[in-house]
Every structure is written in structure tokens, then in C-alpha cells.
Design a protein around this motif. Structure first.
Motif, PDB file in Angstrom:
ATOM      1  N   ASP A 165      -8.084  -6.535   0.877  1.00 35.49           N
ATOM      2  CA  ASP A 165      -8.176  -5.066   0.867  1.00 35.49           C
ATOM      3  C   ASP A 165      -6.957  -4.424   0.215  1.00 35.49           C
ATOM      4  O   ASP A 165      -6.522  -3.342   0.612  1.00 35.49           O
ATOM      5  CB  ASP A 165      -8.380  -4.505   2.275  1.00 35.49           C
ATOM      6  CG  ASP A 165      -9.838  -4.525   2.708  1.00 35.49           C
ATOM      7  OD1 ASP A 165     -10.698  -4.680   1.831  1.00 35.49           O
ATOM      8  OD2 ASP A 165     -10.092  -4.360   3.909  1.00 35.49           O
ATOM      9  N   TRP A 177     -19.495   1.440   1.019  1.00 32.20           N
ATOM     10  CA  TRP A 177     -18.648   2.614   1.242  1.00 32.20           C
ATOM     11  C   TRP A 177     -19.477   3.886   1.217  1.00 32.20           C
ATOM     12  O   TRP A 177     -20.406   4.028   0.434  1.00 32.20           O
ATOM     13  CB  TRP A 177     -17.558   2.698   0.188  1.00 32.20           C
ATOM     14  CG  TRP A 177     -16.563   1.574   0.236  1.00 32.20           C
ATOM     15  CD1 TRP A 177     -16.570   0.493   1.065  1.00 32.20           C
ATOM     16  CD2 TRP A 177     -15.438   1.413  -0.606  1.00 32.20           C
ATOM     17  NE1 TRP A 177     -15.503  -0.319   0.790  1.00 32.20           N
ATOM     18  CE2 TRP A 177     -14.792   0.224  -0.237  1.00 32.20           C
ATOM     19  CE3 TRP A 177     -14.917   2.167  -1.643  1.00 32.20           C
ATOM     20  CZ2 TRP A 177     -13.643  -0.228  -0.873  1.00 32.20           C
ATOM     21  CZ3 TRP A 177     -13.766   1.718  -2.285  1.00 32.20           C
ATOM     22  CH2 TRP A 177     -13.136   0.529  -1.891  1.00 32.20           C
ATOM     23  N   ILE A 198       0.837  -1.202   0.000  1.00 36.46           N
ATOM     24  CA  ILE A 198       0.000   0.000   0.000  1.00 36.46           C
ATOM     25  C   ILE A 198       0.871   1.252   0.000  1.00 36.46           C
ATOM     26  O   ILE A 198       1.805   1.367   0.779  1.00 36.46           O
ATOM     27  CB  ILE A 198      -0.932  -0.004   1.232  1.00 36.46           C
ATOM     28  CG1 ILE A 198      -1.781  -1.279   1.258  1.00 36.46           C
ATOM     29  CG2 ILE A 198      -1.808   1.244   1.266  1.00 36.46           C
ATOM     30  CD1 ILE A 198      -2.559  -1.554   0.005  1.00 36.46           C
ATOM     31  N   VAL A 215      -9.610   3.960   2.359  1.00 38.70           N
ATOM     32  CA  VAL A 215      -9.300   2.929   1.365  1.00 38.70           C
ATOM     33  C   VAL A 215      -7.786   2.834   1.144  1.00 38.70           C
ATOM     34  O   VAL A 215      -7.082   3.846   1.167  1.00 38.70           O
ATOM     35  CB  VAL A 215     -10.023   3.195   0.028  1.00 38.70           C
ATOM     36  CG1 VAL A 215     -11.531   3.015   0.173  1.00 38.70           C
ATOM     37  CG2 VAL A 215      -9.713   4.579  -0.520  1.00 38.70           C
ATOM     38  N   ASN A 216      -7.308   1.612   0.941  1.00 38.97           N
ATOM     39  CA  ASN A 216      -5.902   1.378   0.624  1.00 38.97           C
ATOM     40  C   ASN A 216      -5.667   1.659  -0.854  1.00 38.97           C
ATOM     41  O   ASN A 216      -6.446   1.208  -1.700  1.00 38.97           O
ATOM     42  CB  ASN A 216      -5.514  -0.069   0.940  1.00 38.97           C
ATOM     43  CG  ASN A 216      -5.557  -0.369   2.417  1.00 38.97           C
ATOM     44  OD1 ASN A 216      -5.310   0.505   3.234  1.00 38.97           O
ATOM     45  ND2 ASN A 216      -5.865  -1.605   2.765  1.00 38.97           N
ATOM     46  N   THR A 223     -17.601  -7.321  -4.199  1.00 40.98           N
ATOM     47  CA  THR A 223     -16.839  -6.613  -3.169  1.00 40.98           C
ATOM     48  C   THR A 223     -17.780  -5.968  -2.152  1.00 40.98           C
ATOM     49  O   THR A 223     -18.997  -6.091  -2.252  1.00 40.98           O
ATOM     50  CB  THR A 223     -15.971  -5.505  -3.801  1.00 40.98           C
ATOM     51  OG1 THR A 223     -16.827  -4.486  -4.326  1.00 40.98           O
ATOM     52  CG2 THR A 223     -15.062  -6.049  -4.900  1.00 40.98           C
ATOM     53  N   VAL A 228      -3.228   5.614   2.233  1.00 37.23           N
ATOM     54  CA  VAL A 228      -4.599   5.354   2.668  1.00 37.23           C
ATOM     55  C   VAL A 228      -5.382   6.614   2.347  1.00 37.23           C
ATOM     56  O   VAL A 228      -5.129   7.682   2.916  1.00 37.23           O
ATOM     57  CB  VAL A 228      -4.672   5.005   4.172  1.00 37.23           C
ATOM     58  CG1 VAL A 228      -6.124   4.796   4.589  1.00 37.23           C
ATOM     59  CG2 VAL A 228      -3.841   3.767   4.477  1.00 37.23           C
ATOM     60  N   SER A 259      -8.329  -0.482  -2.394  1.00 34.02           N
ATOM     61  CA  SER A 259      -8.635  -1.592  -1.480  1.00 34.02           C
ATOM     62  C   SER A 259      -8.713  -2.911  -2.230  1.00 34.02           C
ATOM     63  O   SER A 259      -9.594  -3.733  -1.994  1.00 34.02           O
ATOM     64  CB  SER A 259      -9.897  -1.314  -0.671  1.00 34.02           C
ATOM     65  OG  SER A 259      -9.619  -0.333   0.313  1.00 34.02           O
TER      66      SER A 259
END
Length: 151
Positions: free
Chosen positions: A143, A77, A6, A83-84, A72, A9, A44
Motif C-alpha cells: 500500500d 475503491w 508516506i 489512500v497513502n 491491484t 493520507v 497506495s
């Protein structure tokens, strides 16, 4: 392709729905000057295509099509969801993590988190139809995070 490492974020700043698909605007600290319309970004774990950029607001927009919404948790959301984020792998660059396609096969549920010093072990429940595709010491992406299957 991605690595599952990642980079940032981000935060969902807007969500709109259109006939089973979702349009997501995401605030990020990724260098937007290096991102172009049409680039793939793992959000993600989902490989999504950048459809709009706003360098003034430090946001980009992507669309999650009906198949992605079905496979998903993106439909859950809301504004403020974290979110990554990872930009697509540049071949010829360093490869940390694993090769990750960003094509989601299903959703999993973390059922237990066990810490052992610096190590964290996750127990995860997955759809039964995905079990034959998994092997001990193989990789999996949760994720957007590249992980190794311990058992």
C-alpha cells in the motif's frame, strides 16, 4: 521512483470507469502548488500520473489503466476510500525508506498483525509466483509503505 515513506493520507473523492480503466480524483493536503500535470504520485503504492489539478478543491486526478486495475485492489475503491500518498523522489534529495518503483506485481493479504512494543510484525499472504523474487532482509512495498522482509 519513490521511497515508501508516506507523505499524506488522501481520500478518493470521485471514481469513474472507462473501458477497463479508472479515473480517480483524490483530495489531499499535499502542496498542490508544487505538483504539475504529468507528475508521478504513488497512490497506495501505484505509480500514477497526475492528469488534472484543482487547487480550489485541493484535489488531483489520476488514471489507473487496465493493467493496474488487474494487478491491484483499485477496482474496489469508492468515494471515501483512504489512500497513502507520496510524491516522486527528487534525486539529490534525502532517501529514507527504500527505492520503490510503484510498478505493482500483485496483491497481498495481511493475515496477522502482531504488536511487540513499538514494533509491528505483519504476516502476509502473497501470490506464489512472487515468492522467488523475495529475500530475507529485502524490501517490499505494501500500500505504498516501504517494509523490510523479516522472514
Amino acid at each position: 521512483m519513490f521511497t515508501g515513506i508516506i507523505e499524506d493520507v488522501g481520500t478518493v473523492s470521485a471514481v469513474s470507469r472507462d473501458r477497463g480503466s479508472l479515473r480517480l480524483t483524490i483530495t489531499t493536503s499535499l502542496p498542490l502548488a508544487e505538483i504539475r500535470l504529468g507528475d508521478s504520485i504513488s497512490v497506495s503504492g501505484m505509480c500514477l500520473t497526475v492528469t488534472a489539478l484543482d487547487t480550489g478543491q485541493q484535489t488531483f486526478t489520476v488514471d489507473a489503466v487496465a493493467e493496474t486495475v488487474d494487478k491491484t485492489t483499485v477496482s474496489e475503491w469508492r468515494q471515501g476510500t483512504r489512500v497513502n500518498l507520496e510524491r516522486a523522489l527528487a534525486f539529490g534529495g534525502r532517501l529514507d525508506g527504500h527505492l520503490v518503483s510503484g510498478h505493482v506485481d500483485g496483491t497481498a493479504r495481511v493475515t496477522r498483525v502482531q504488536r511487540q512494543g513499538a514494533q509491528v510484525n505483519l504476516s502476509v499472504t502473497i501470490p506464489a509466483e512472487l515468492l522467488p523474487t523475495m529475500v530475507k532482509k529485502g524490501s517490499i512495498c505494501l500500500d505504498g509503505v516501504s517494509l523490510t522482509i523479516a522472514d
